[in-house]
Structure formats: structure tokens, C-alpha cells
Motif scaffolding. Sequence first.
Motif, PDB file in Angstrom:
ATOM      1  N   MET A 178      50.907  53.691  49.316  1.00 16.12           N
ATOM      2  CA  MET A 178      50.552  52.429  48.696  1.00 16.12           C
ATOM      3  C   MET A 178      49.493  52.682  47.629  1.00 16.12           C
ATOM      4  N   LEU A 179      49.644  52.026  46.497  1.00  9.96           N
ATOM      5  CA  LEU A 179      48.714  52.159  45.387  1.00  9.96           C
ATOM      6  C   LEU A 179      47.443  51.363  45.681  1.00  9.96           C
ATOM      7  N   ILE A 180      46.311  51.987  45.456  1.00 14.49           N
ATOM      8  CA  ILE A 180      45.015  51.334  45.646  1.00 14.49           C
ATOM      9  C   ILE A 180      44.279  51.379  44.308  1.00 14.49           C
ATOM     10  N   VAL A 181      43.706  50.241  43.904  1.00 13.17           N
ATOM     11  CA  VAL A 181      43.054  50.123  42.607  1.00 13.17           C
ATOM     12  C   VAL A 181      41.556  49.902  42.800  1.00 13.17           C
ATOM     13  N   PRO A 182      40.706  50.751  42.220  1.00 16.72           N
ATOM     14  CA  PRO A 182      39.259  50.528  42.267  1.00 16.72           C
ATOM     15  C   PRO A 182      38.889  49.316  41.408  1.00 16.72           C
ATOM     16  N   ILE A 183      37.985  48.473  41.921  1.00 19.35           N
ATOM     17  CA  ILE A 183      37.541  47.279  41.200  1.00 19.35           C
ATOM     18  C   ILE A 183      36.024  47.137  41.313  1.00 19.35           C
ATOM     19  N   VAL A 184      35.462  46.307  40.432  1.00 10.84           N
ATOM     20  CA  VAL A 184      34.048  45.943  40.509  1.00 10.84           C
ATOM     21  C   VAL A 184      33.973  44.419  40.430  1.00 10.84           C
ATOM     22  N   TYR A 185      33.367  43.815  41.461  1.00  9.75           N
ATOM     23  CA  TYR A 185      33.185  42.367  41.504  1.00  9.75           C
ATOM     24  C   TYR A 185      32.073  41.933  40.559  1.00  9.75           C
ATOM     25  N   GLU A 186      31.966  40.624  40.339  1.00 13.17           N
ATOM     26  CA  GLU A 186      30.932  40.026  39.491  1.00 13.17           C
ATOM     27  C   GLU A 186      29.527  40.451  39.908  1.00 13.17           C
ATOM     28  N   ASP A 187      29.299  40.633  41.211  1.00 13.19           N
ATOM     29  CA  ASP A 187      27.957  40.978  41.703  1.00 13.19           C
ATOM     30  C   ASP A 187      27.669  42.482  41.683  1.00 13.19           C
ATOM     31  N   GLY A 188      28.615  43.275  41.152  1.00 15.19           N
ATOM     32  CA  GLY A 188      28.415  44.710  41.046  1.00 15.19           C
ATOM     33  C   GLY A 188      28.968  45.518  42.207  1.00 15.19           C
ATOM     34  N   MET A 189      29.395  44.856  43.258  1.00 17.27           N
ATOM     35  CA  MET A 189      29.971  45.558  44.412  1.00 17.27           C
ATOM     36  C   MET A 189      31.308  46.185  44.032  1.00 17.27           C
ATOM     37  N   MET A 190      31.512  47.411  44.497  1.00 17.25           N
ATOM     38  CA  MET A 190      32.775  48.104  44.252  1.00 17.25           C
ATOM     39  C   MET A 190      33.673  47.965  45.473  1.00 17.25           C
ATOM     40  N   ASP A 191      34.982  48.011  45.228  1.00 22.47           N
ATOM     41  CA  ASP A 191      35.958  47.885  46.301  1.00 22.47           C
ATOM     42  C   ASP A 191      37.251  48.532  45.823  1.00 22.47           C
ATOM     43  N   GLN A 192      38.235  48.570  46.697  1.00 26.29           N
ATOM     44  CA  GLN A 192      39.563  49.046  46.361  1.00 26.29           C
ATOM     45  C   GLN A 192      40.560  48.057  46.928  1.00 26.29           C
ATOM     46  N   VAL A 193      41.533  47.653  46.114  1.00 22.54           N
ATOM     47  CA  VAL A 193      42.504  46.646  46.537  1.00 22.54           C
ATOM     48  C   VAL A 193      43.912  47.083  46.157  1.00 22.54           C
ATOM     49  N   ASP A 194      44.901  46.429  46.739  1.00 23.81           N
ATOM     50  CA  ASP A 194      46.288  46.668  46.376  1.00 23.81           C
ATOM     51  C   ASP A 194      46.604  45.873  45.102  1.00 23.81           C
ATOM     52  N   PRO A 195      47.684  46.208  44.390  1.00 28.07           N
ATOM     53  CA  PRO A 195      48.007  45.532  43.129  1.00 28.07           C
ATOM     54  C   PRO A 195      48.180  44.016  43.244  1.00 28.07           C
ATOM     55  N   GLN A 196      48.725  43.531  44.338  1.00 30.24           N
ATOM     56  CA  GLN A 196      48.917  42.090  44.507  1.00 30.24           C
ATOM     57  C   GLN A 196      47.565  41.384  44.593  1.00 30.24           C
ATOM     58  N   SER A 197      46.627  41.944  45.336  1.00 26.01           N
ATOM     59  CA  SER A 197      45.287  41.377  45.433  1.00 26.01           C
ATOM     60  C   SER A 197      44.574  41.457  44.087  1.00 26.01           C
ATOM     61  N   LEU A 198      44.800  42.537  43.347  1.00 21.45           N
ATOM     62  CA  LEU A 198      44.208  42.682  42.023  1.00 21.45           C
ATOM     63  C   LEU A 198      44.636  41.533  41.118  1.00 21.45           C
ATOM     64  N   GLN A 199      45.905  41.200  41.141  1.00 22.44           N
ATOM     65  CA  GLN A 199      46.420  40.104  40.312  1.00 22.44           C
ATOM     66  C   GLN A 199      45.695  38.796  40.624  1.00 22.44           C
ATOM     67  N   VAL A 200      45.521  38.502  41.891  1.00 23.05           N
ATOM     68  CA  VAL A 200      44.829  37.274  42.312  1.00 23.05           C
ATOM     69  C   VAL A 200      43.376  37.305  41.842  1.00 23.05           C
ATOM     70  N   LEU A 201      42.700  38.419  42.012  1.00 27.12           N
ATOM     71  CA  LEU A 201      41.299  38.540  41.608  1.00 27.12           C
ATOM     72  C   LEU A 201      41.132  38.368  40.096  1.00 27.12           C
ATOM     73  N   ILE A 202      42.077  38.887  39.314  1.00 24.47           N
ATOM     74  CA  ILE A 202      42.041  38.714  37.865  1.00 24.47           C
ATOM     75  C   ILE A 202      42.223  37.238  37.518  1.00 24.47           C
TER      76      ILE A 202
END
Length: 64
Positions: A1-25
Amino acid sequence: MLIVPIVYEDGMMDQVDPQSLQVLIEEEMIVKFQRGEGWVYVGVDPVRTKQRPDYPGPERRHMH
């Protein structure tokens, strides 16, 4: 499964799947995410989003 590194508005880093990435965007909850070419800044760099249902133009993806 593909995991994408992200950074939230508050600076916290995380890793999510592509479907969750779409929702967060779409919900504007992240500042950036990482692609193979590097970091993509939401609102600055081009990102794919769902087509708005009120799009007034012709459907160009339809093949006759």
C-alpha cells in the motif's frame, strides 16, 4: 500500500494513504505532502482535486 508523507497546518508530520490525502487536501487540513519529485505545497503547487459539480463547461473526458 502506498503511504504519503504529509505536514498538517500545525506542523505535525504524518503518513496517510492516497484516499485520506485527497480528503485532507479538499478539507484544507494540510500544508504540504511529498511526491516522488519532492514536496507539494497545497494552494501553491498544482494538485488534483475532484471536479466541482457546478462546473459550467463541457465534459471533456467523455469519449464519443
